[in-house]
Design a protein around this motif. Structure first.
Motif, PDB file in Angstrom:
ATOM      1  N   PHE A   5       0.815  -1.209   0.000  1.00  0.00           N
ATOM      2  CA  PHE A   5       0.000   0.000   0.000  1.00  0.00           C
ATOM      3  C   PHE A   5       0.848   1.259   0.000  1.00  0.00           C
ATOM      4  CE2 PHE A   5      -2.331   3.372   2.215  1.00  0.00           C
ATOM      5  CZ  PHE A   5      -3.452   3.461   1.411  1.00  0.00           C
ATOM      6  N   ASP A   6       1.958   1.260   0.772  1.00  0.00           N
ATOM      7  CA  ASP A   6       2.766   2.473   0.873  1.00  0.00           C
ATOM      8  C   ASP A   6       3.627   2.699  -0.354  1.00  0.00           C
ATOM      9  OD1 ASP A   6       4.489   0.392   1.229  1.00  0.00           O
ATOM     10  OD2 ASP A   6       5.563   1.270   2.940  1.00  0.00           O
ATOM     11  N   GLU A   7       3.619   1.735  -1.316  1.00  0.00           N
ATOM     12  CA  GLU A   7       4.393   1.913  -2.531  1.00  0.00           C
ATOM     13  C   GLU A   7       3.536   2.396  -3.687  1.00  0.00           C
ATOM     14  OE1 GLU A   7       5.962  -2.035  -2.925  1.00  0.00           O
ATOM     15  OE2 GLU A   7       7.924  -1.405  -2.235  1.00  0.00           O
ATOM     16  N   LEU A   8       2.246   2.451  -3.496  1.00  0.00           N
ATOM     17  CA  LEU A   8       1.360   2.874  -4.565  1.00  0.00           C
ATOM     18  C   LEU A   8       1.629   4.319  -4.932  1.00  0.00           C
ATOM     19  CD1 LEU A   8      -2.020   1.263  -3.500  1.00  0.00           C
ATOM     20  CD2 LEU A   8      -0.571   0.599  -5.412  1.00  0.00           C
ATOM     21  N   GLY A   9       1.551   4.595  -6.227  1.00  0.00           N
ATOM     22  CA  GLY A   9       1.759   5.952  -6.696  1.00  0.00           C
ATOM     23  C   GLY A   9       0.431   6.678  -6.852  1.00  0.00           C
ATOM     24  N   THR A  10       0.236   7.285  -8.007  1.00  0.00           N
ATOM     25  CA  THR A  10      -0.975   8.050  -8.277  1.00  0.00           C
ATOM     26  C   THR A  10      -2.119   7.108  -8.626  1.00  0.00           C
ATOM     27  OG1 THR A  10       0.422   9.795  -9.178  1.00  0.00           O
ATOM     28  CG2 THR A  10      -1.938   9.914  -9.648  1.00  0.00           C
ATOM     29  N   PRO A  11      -3.216   7.095  -7.855  1.00  0.00           N
ATOM     30  CA  PRO A  11      -4.348   6.232  -8.207  1.00  0.00           C
ATOM     31  C   PRO A  11      -4.886   6.593  -9.587  1.00  0.00           C
ATOM     32  CG  PRO A  11      -4.584   7.087  -5.976  1.00  0.00           C
ATOM     33  CD  PRO A  11      -3.444   7.819  -6.593  1.00  0.00           C
ATOM     34  N   LEU A  12      -5.328   5.599 -10.332  1.00  0.00           N
ATOM     35  CA  LEU A  12      -5.836   5.864 -11.680  1.00  0.00           C
ATOM     36  C   LEU A  12      -7.038   6.809 -11.656  1.00  0.00           C
ATOM     37  CD1 LEU A  12      -5.526   2.309 -13.272  1.00  0.00           C
ATOM     38  CD2 LEU A  12      -4.142   4.325 -13.766  1.00  0.00           C
ATOM     39  N   ARG A  13      -7.837   6.751 -10.610  1.00  0.00           N
ATOM     40  CA  ARG A  13      -9.004   7.634 -10.546  1.00  0.00           C
ATOM     41  C   ARG A  13      -8.609   9.096 -10.372  1.00  0.00           C
ATOM     42  NH1 ARG A  13      -8.676   4.947  -5.733  1.00  0.00           N
ATOM     43  NH2 ARG A  13      -8.330   6.240  -3.866  1.00  0.00           N
ATOM     44  N   ASP A  14      -7.377   9.336  -9.895  1.00  0.00           N
ATOM     45  CA  ASP A  14      -6.902  10.709  -9.715  1.00  0.00           C
ATOM     46  C   ASP A  14      -5.943  11.147 -10.809  1.00  0.00           C
ATOM     47  OD1 ASP A  14      -8.352  10.873  -7.353  1.00  0.00           O
ATOM     48  OD2 ASP A  14      -6.674  10.142  -6.138  1.00  0.00           O
ATOM     49  N   THR A  15      -5.731  10.290 -11.803  1.00  0.00           N
ATOM     50  CA  THR A  15      -4.790  10.602 -12.882  1.00  0.00           C
ATOM     51  C   THR A  15      -5.512  11.339 -14.002  1.00  0.00           C
ATOM     52  OG1 THR A  15      -3.478   8.631 -12.381  1.00  0.00           O
ATOM     53  CG2 THR A  15      -3.193   9.614 -14.567  1.00  0.00           C
ATOM     54  N   THR A  16      -4.917  12.409 -14.471  1.00  0.00           N
ATOM     55  CA  THR A  16      -5.473  13.158 -15.598  1.00  0.00           C
ATOM     56  C   THR A  16      -4.879  12.612 -16.888  1.00  0.00           C
ATOM     57  OG1 THR A  16      -5.697  15.144 -14.252  1.00  0.00           O
ATOM     58  CG2 THR A  16      -5.772  15.430 -16.638  1.00  0.00           C
ATOM     59  N   PHE A  17      -5.732  12.143 -17.777  1.00  0.00           N
ATOM     60  CA  PHE A  17      -5.327  11.629 -19.075  1.00  0.00           C
ATOM     61  C   PHE A  17      -5.729  12.624 -20.162  1.00  0.00           C
ATOM     62  CE2 PHE A  17      -6.123   7.817 -16.496  1.00  0.00           C
ATOM     63  CZ  PHE A  17      -4.951   7.092 -16.688  1.00  0.00           C
ATOM     64  N   VAL A  18      -4.856  12.822 -21.130  1.00  0.00           N
ATOM     65  CA  VAL A  18      -5.210  13.546 -22.351  1.00  0.00           C
ATOM     66  C   VAL A  18      -5.139  12.535 -23.490  1.00  0.00           C
ATOM     67  CG1 VAL A  18      -4.501  15.297 -24.007  1.00  0.00           C
ATOM     68  CG2 VAL A  18      -4.548  15.843 -21.586  1.00  0.00           C
ATOM     69  N   VAL A  19      -6.304  12.190 -24.015  1.00  0.00           N
ATOM     70  CA  VAL A  19      -6.398  11.202 -25.085  1.00  0.00           C
ATOM     71  C   VAL A  19      -6.353  11.963 -26.405  1.00  0.00           C
ATOM     72  CG1 VAL A  19      -7.739   9.325 -26.047  1.00  0.00           C
ATOM     73  CG2 VAL A  19      -7.792   9.743 -23.574  1.00  0.00           C
ATOM     74  N   VAL A  20      -5.370  11.648 -27.231  1.00  0.00           N
ATOM     75  CA  VAL A  20      -5.125  12.439 -28.440  1.00  0.00           C
ATOM     76  C   VAL A  20      -5.185  11.554 -29.674  1.00  0.00           C
ATOM     77  CG1 VAL A  20      -2.614  12.150 -28.305  1.00  0.00           C
ATOM     78  CG2 VAL A  20      -3.569  14.124 -29.514  1.00  0.00           C
ATOM     79  N   ASP A  21      -5.610  12.163 -30.778  1.00  0.00           N
ATOM     80  CA  ASP A  21      -5.587  11.489 -32.071  1.00  0.00           C
ATOM     81  C   ASP A  21      -5.185  12.515 -33.119  1.00  0.00           C
ATOM     82  OD1 ASP A  21      -6.473   8.917 -33.649  1.00  0.00           O
ATOM     83  OD2 ASP A  21      -7.254  10.635 -34.773  1.00  0.00           O
TER      84      ASP A  21
END
Length: 566
Positions: A5-21
């Motif tokens: 648990f103490d090694e976890l980084g940024t939770p995916l729910r809190d990660t900002t993604f920019v999806v590009v095409d």
């Protein structure tokens, strides 16, 4: 093997993604070629914003691309060019994880556009939904042969937007595909961005099981050593965060075959915590020299430098040797460079280049062709006495000592004379040889000046209003430490000096220190922000060295580059 648990980084729910095409003209990645950019910013399943624009590619759009995308040359004529679009897109995507389907294609175009138009590529974390789909979906999920196309994945995973080969529509469809794939990897324990990036490469179960070998390492800068079955050192490296860096070896992020082989052999990883990056880099050099690990390719021999020396005889000549000694010129990184520098210096000073040993009295040799061409005084045949030969030797010793650079002026005059006579190829060869000589003289003087100081203490800002300290004795790191913000620095300095390693100087310009270590320390000392705390003797470089030749060196390097391009 899931992280603690103490090694976890940024939770995916809190990660900002920019999806590009991107849509393009179909040409290979380059400064131009993009015809449309579409991007969607999402976090926690919520759309935060969208970015869409046509782009003028400065070239006609081929008919087959028009048929595929519907974007015509007329449509993009009034559109902004990529150099105007890039700042807005980079600001839109700043601080986010970049996502694309077949990300290598889109990121390749964006990176090339940045490089071609003077923008710095921010190197964001990248997630490729194509690779992720190949890792996640089984044959039952995707029975069709080409099911990893975006259109097939959108249909399979129930995307709300249908891909149309237009950038924004395809980016919206990729958002839905990304969310569907993240739901699937979440069920197998991938909950953070770091775990997702680790999950993407194809890693064997054996590699993943070995990730626990990094669990005991601190999250501090230092040096790590992979050890094999016989406790032998397989590989040595440095890291700003030991645990994080070593764990990456077990995620497949390094695709080099020899590193994969090394990881397969490794039985344990040892870590040596260091005060800061400079100490870690110096320790790495020393450990590489001590262990000569099979899977490291660089710096196995820190004393691999080459030197140019005057031979000890009545009519000295220049010789290229491995062992430094007093009065040597260098160090040079290769024997070839040292030989080029020696030939250039011998020609400029008027030293003989033959290898025979000539007695001081009554020499009875036969002059060679160089004597007939007027390029040698022929001491072998008694045409030049020791006293008459001495000025040539003095030109060399003065240059090495930094008390005179008449030899450099003579070499440059020879280059200019050849150019004036329109012997341009010979002039270019002489010029390049002089550049090699100048760089060797400049590096030698700078390293020797540092190695001559019995003790020097320097401080560098640590980026958090604290200080990183180094105690350097005769070009070697003798002690290292830090004073964090709020800690009085001078008591730390006094303690480091008191506990520093005793360094006894040896022979030669570098006082016995390894050239690579002295060079590493010199680069650290000359970084912006580094301050000298104290020095036992003044740190000074020769006034008659190669430093004042820097403008000429820059022009020569430019000329060489243009000739190579031509």
């Amino acid at each position: 093997m899931q992280l603690a648990f103490d090694e976890l980084g940024t939770p995916l729910r809190d990660t900002t993604f920019v999806v590009v095409d991107l849509e393009t003209t179909g040409a290979p990645p380059g400064p131009d070629g993009i015809t449309e950019i579409g991007a969607v910013k999402v976090r926690g399943g919520e759309v935060l914003g969208e970015f869409a624009t046509l782009v003028d590619p400065r070239a006609p759009i081929p008919p087959q691309i028009v048929a595929l995308t519907g974007i015509t040359t007329a449509m993009v004529q009034a559109a902004p060019r990529i150099e105007r679009v890039l700042p807005a897109f980079l600001e839109f995507a700043a601080g986010s994880v970049l996502v694309a389907h077949n990300a290598g294609f889109d990121v390749g175009f964006l990176r090339a556009a940045c490089q071609g138009h003077g923008y710095t590529w921010p190197r964001p974390p990248v997630v490729c939904t194509l690779k992720l789909a190949r890792r996640v979906l089984s044959g039952q999920d995707s029975p069709r042969k080409q099911s990893h196309r975006l259109s097939a994945l959108a249909e399979l995973l129930g995307a709300r937007t249908k891909p149309t080969h237009r950038a924004l529509d395809d980016a919206r469809a990729t958002v839905d595909v990304l969310h569907a794939l993240l739901e699937r990897v979440g069920s197998i324990g991938v909950q953070s961005l770091e775990e997702l990036l680790d999950y993407l490469p194809d890693v064997t179960p054996a590699q993943r099981r070995k990730r626990g070998m990094a669990a005991h390492l601190p999250e501090r800068p230092g040096v790590y050593l992979f050890r094999g079955p016989g406790d032998e050192v397989l590989y040595v490296g440095t890291a700003s965060n030991l645990r994080r860096r070593v764990r990456q070896y077990f995620t497949g992020s390094d695709s080099r075959g020899r590193i994969r082989e090394m990881v397969g052999l490794a039985e344990r990883v040892d870590g040596i915590e260091c005060a800061h990056a400079l100490e870690a880099q110096v320790r790495e050099l020393r450990l590489l020299a001590a262990h000569r690990p099979a899977y490291n390719r660089r710096s196995k021999n820190p004393r691999k430098a080459w030197w140019v020396v005057l031979t000890d005889e009545a009519f000295p000549r220049l010789s290229v040797v491995r062992q430094e000694r007093d009065g040597a010129l260098g160090p040079f990184g290769s024997q070839a460079r040292a030989k080029i520098a020696a030939d250039a210096l011998a020609g400029a000073a008027g030293l003989r280049t033959c290898t025979q040993r000539i007695p001081a009295r009554d020499p009875r040799g036969t002059p060679c062709v160089l004597a007939e061409l007027g390029k040698c005084g022929a001491p072998c045949a008694g045409r030049q006495s020791v006293r008459e030969y001495e000025p040539a030797v003095r030109l060399v010793t003065d240059l090495v000592a930094g008390t005179g650079n008449d030899a450099l002026h003579a070499a440059r005059a020879h280059v200019d004379a050849l150019a004036d006579a329109e012997h341009f190829e010979q002039a270019a060869r002489r010029r390049d040889a002089l550049v090699t000589l100048l760089r060797g003289v400049d590096r030698g003087h700078r390293l020797a000046a540092l190695a001559a100081i019995p003790e020097l203490v320097a401080a560098a800002p640590d980026g958090a209003r604290g200080w990183e300290f180094a105690v350097i004795r005769h070009g070697r790191l003798a002690s290292a430490g830090v004073a964090r913000r709020g800690v009085p620095p001078m008591p730390v300095v006094d303690a480091l000096v008191a506990s520093a390693e005793t360094v006894l100087p040896g022979p030669g310009p570098l006082r016995g220190a390894a050239a690579e270590e002295v060079g590493l320390i010199l680069r650290w000392l000359t970084r912006p922000g580094v301050r000298l705390v104290r020095a036992a003797t003044p740190w000074a470089e020769p006034a008659h060295g190669a430093g004042k030749w820097q403008p000429w060196l820059d022009r020569a390097a430019t000329a060489t580059t243009l000739e190579n391009v031509g």
